[in-house]
Enzyme design. Structure first.
Site, PDB file in Angstrom:
ATOM      1  N   GLU A 271     -16.292   7.973  -3.100  1.00  0.00           N
ATOM      2  CA  GLU A 271     -15.585   7.046  -2.194  1.00  0.00           C
ATOM      3  C   GLU A 271     -14.870   7.798  -1.091  1.00  0.00           C
ATOM      4  OE1 GLU A 271     -12.692   5.212  -4.733  1.00  0.00           O
ATOM      5  OE2 GLU A 271     -14.117   3.807  -5.592  1.00  0.00           O
ATOM      6  N   ARG A 309       0.369  10.265  11.114  1.00  0.00           N
ATOM      7  CA  ARG A 309       0.318  11.378  10.159  1.00  0.00           C
ATOM      8  C   ARG A 309       1.331  12.491  10.447  1.00  0.00           C
ATOM      9  NH1 ARG A 309      -3.305  14.294   9.139  1.00  0.00           N
ATOM     10  NH2 ARG A 309      -3.273  14.262   6.885  1.00  0.00           N
ATOM     11  N   CYS A 340      12.121   4.992  19.099  1.00  0.00           N
ATOM     12  CA  CYS A 340      13.505   5.419  18.875  1.00  0.00           C
ATOM     13  C   CYS A 340      13.632   5.991  17.468  1.00  0.00           C
ATOM     14  CB  CYS A 340      14.459   4.245  19.068  1.00  0.00           C
ATOM     15  SG  CYS A 340      14.302   3.544  20.700  1.00  0.00           S
ATOM     16  N   GLU A 341      12.807   6.976  17.201  1.00  0.00           N
ATOM     17  CA  GLU A 341      12.782   7.669  15.909  1.00  0.00           C
ATOM     18  C   GLU A 341      12.465   9.113  16.233  1.00  0.00           C
ATOM     19  OE1 GLU A 341      13.248   6.609  12.842  1.00  0.00           O
ATOM     20  OE2 GLU A 341      13.370   4.451  13.281  1.00  0.00           O
TER      21      GLU A 341
HETATM   22  C1  PLP Z   1      -7.861   6.228  -0.172  1.00  0.00           C
HETATM   23  C2  PLP Z   1      -8.880   6.018  -1.202  1.00  0.00           C
HETATM   24  C3  PLP Z   1     -10.138   6.607  -1.086  1.00  0.00           C
HETATM   25  C4  PLP Z   1     -10.525   7.517   0.045  1.00  0.00           C
HETATM   26  O1  PLP Z   1      -9.717   8.617   0.199  1.00  0.00           O
HETATM   27  P1  PLP Z   1     -10.082   9.706   1.310  1.00  0.00           P
HETATM   28  O2  PLP Z   1      -8.941  10.657   1.191  1.00  0.00           O
HETATM   29  O3  PLP Z   1     -10.120   9.000   2.613  1.00  0.00           O
HETATM   30  O4  PLP Z   1     -11.382  10.288   0.945  1.00  0.00           O
HETATM   31  C5  PLP Z   1     -11.079   6.345  -2.056  1.00  0.00           C
HETATM   32  N1  PLP Z   1     -10.804   5.535  -3.100  1.00  0.00           N
HETATM   33  C6  PLP Z   1      -9.608   4.944  -3.245  1.00  0.00           C
HETATM   34  C7  PLP Z   1      -9.385   4.061  -4.403  1.00  0.00           C
HETATM   35  C8  PLP Z   1      -8.603   5.162  -2.303  1.00  0.00           C
HETATM   36  O5  PLP Z   1      -7.410   4.576  -2.450  1.00  0.00           O
END
Ligand code: PLP
Length: 418
Positions: A271, A309, A340-341
């Site tokens: 993922e 980030r 304003c941070e």
């Molecule tokens: C954020 C997230 C990802 C992806 O994370 P990356 O750091 O973008 O690779 C995959 N699975 C779940 C459940 C997440 O919360």
């Protein structure tokens, strides 16, 4: 890290005549090339697929490109399910990995026949009530003290996600009793991790659990989902992950634990979000004001609302100044927005060429968790998103917000009788 902004100074000047700064721009051919690189590295894995984590870059035009590259979508909210569906990603090409999930989101995921990845043992009954039991289900395992932490995601033991080991095993028994026939196992324990061994270890922990589940319950796991969290090099010293090394490391664990125990084929999916698009997006902004007090400040027409980030995690983002890159970097600036941070800074004490109002600056590696994390505090409007296509043309894939958008939820007329 090799920084690879795809436009020359004159191409950028031409582009900014048509599209006002600030904007994020993404490069289609680089994203496609990177997706192919990932698929190639893991091509030995049975049924390999990366489910792109939609939260990294939730734009349906990008999702459509990634679909064409063979990717699915990893969603964790209703909005992300809608985006995946709009991009034509449906059924088991959607992984629904959410936590603290509301009923209507389970119902929507059920309707799309997405693979539902449950975050808690109590969600089995909850899912059954609100959406009915699916044929296939996955559980998110939290390895707790088995696994070390990582800066962004924290220590697994302190993380709100997933099931404990004993709950995980029990969960498969319960789901099987309720008629579920196909099973996946998931974990997600890293974020922006550049250590290859860490990712290999994650696979080993899941493979070992697959063996234990099979021994204790007789249940055969169909796929493991190794989660995301592959890092990208933000800073000049950082190096790209060695995908071949991860792939080989996972393969030897697969052979040792899965194949040797007669548990293959076991599908392996991931993922990843950040590593897919992160390095292929840039925030382009313009210097608005220069200010010289105790330090020198370069104020841009972008702010933390466009890229959180640096302000949120102190993250490094490389900055270049097209047309001035060959000049000595002998001026030290804090590069700021206008919130304003005081954490509204893209860089602190960064050495850059001497800047003037009107200069264009390129902030690198904003293709993941960049525009997506944007917010409207202080009445800031979120920027447009552009895409450089494979034929070098540039198209707008999201327009900039207007004041009208910003006030859309307010009814000023009601002030009259208030
Ligand atoms: C954020 C997230 C990802 C992806 O994370 P990356 O750091 O973008 O690779 C995959 N699975 C779940 C459940 C997440 O919360």
């Amino acid at each position: 890290m090799q920084y690879n902004f795809p436009l020359s100074h004159s191409q950028l000047l031409e582009l900014t005549q048509k599209h006002a700064t600030p904007f994020h721009i993404y490069d289609e051919s680089m994203i496609r090339g990177n997706a192919a690189r990932l698929n190639r590295a893991f091509s030995w894995m049975p049924g390999f697929m990366n489910y792109f984590a939609v939260k990294a870059l939730p734009n349906p035009f990008i999702l459509r490109i990634l679909k064409e590259c063979g990717m699915g979508a990893d969603c964790s909210s209703l909005a992300e399910l809608v985006l995946a569906e709009k991009a034509g990603i449906t059924g088991e090409n959607i992984m629904f990995s959410s936590n603290n999930t509301p009923a209507e989101e389970f119902a929507a995921a059920g309707k799309l026949a997405a693979i539902i990845n449950l975050d808690d043992i109590s969600h089995i009954d909850f899912l059954e009530q609100v959406a009915g039991m699916p044929e296939i289900i996955s559980f998110r395992y939290n390895p707790g003290p088995l696994k070390d932490g990582n800066v962004i995601i924290g220590n697994p033991e302190e993380a709100k996600y997933g099931l404990t080991r004993s709950q995980t095993i029990e969960a498969y028994r319960i789901a099987a009793e309720k008629g579920v026939r196909r099973f996946g196992l998931h974990t997600m324990v890293a974020s922006n991790e550049l250590n290859e061994e860490y990712h290999i270890e994650t696979a080993r922990i899941l493979f070992e659990l697959v063996v234990e589940i099979s021994q204790k319950t007789g249940i055969r796991i169909e796929f493991v989902d190794l989660g995301g969290g592959y890092g990208v090099p933000y800073s000049p010293e950082a190096e790209e992950l060695d995908l071949a090394k991860i792939s080989q490391g996972i393969k030897s664990e697969y052979d040792r634990l899965i194949a040797a125990n007669g548990l293959s084929p076991l599908r392996i999916v991931m993922e990843n979000g950040r590593m897919i698009t992160g390095p292929y997006g840039w925030l382009v902004a313009r210097v608005r004001h220069l200010k010289h007090i105790y330090r020198d400040y370069a104020g841009l027409d972008a702010s933390m609302a466009n890229l959180m980030r640096p302000g949120m995690y102190g993250a490094y983002h490389h900055i270049t100044v097209p047309g001035k890159d060959h000049l000595p970097h002998d001026h030290k600036y804090d590069v700021t927005g206008s919130l304003c941070e005081n954490n509204d800074k893209f860089a602190v004490e960064r050495m850059l060429p001497e800047l003037e109002p009107g200069d264009l600056v390129v902030i690198h590696t904003t293709g993941a968790h960049g525009h997506a994390m944007g917010f409207n505090y202080n009445g800031q409007l979120r920027s447009s998103e552009l895409l450089r296509r494979c034929d070098d043309s540039v198209v707008e894939i999201r327009r900039a917000e207007t004041l009208e958008d910003h006030f859309a939820t307010l009814d000023f007329a009601r002030l009259k009788n208030f």
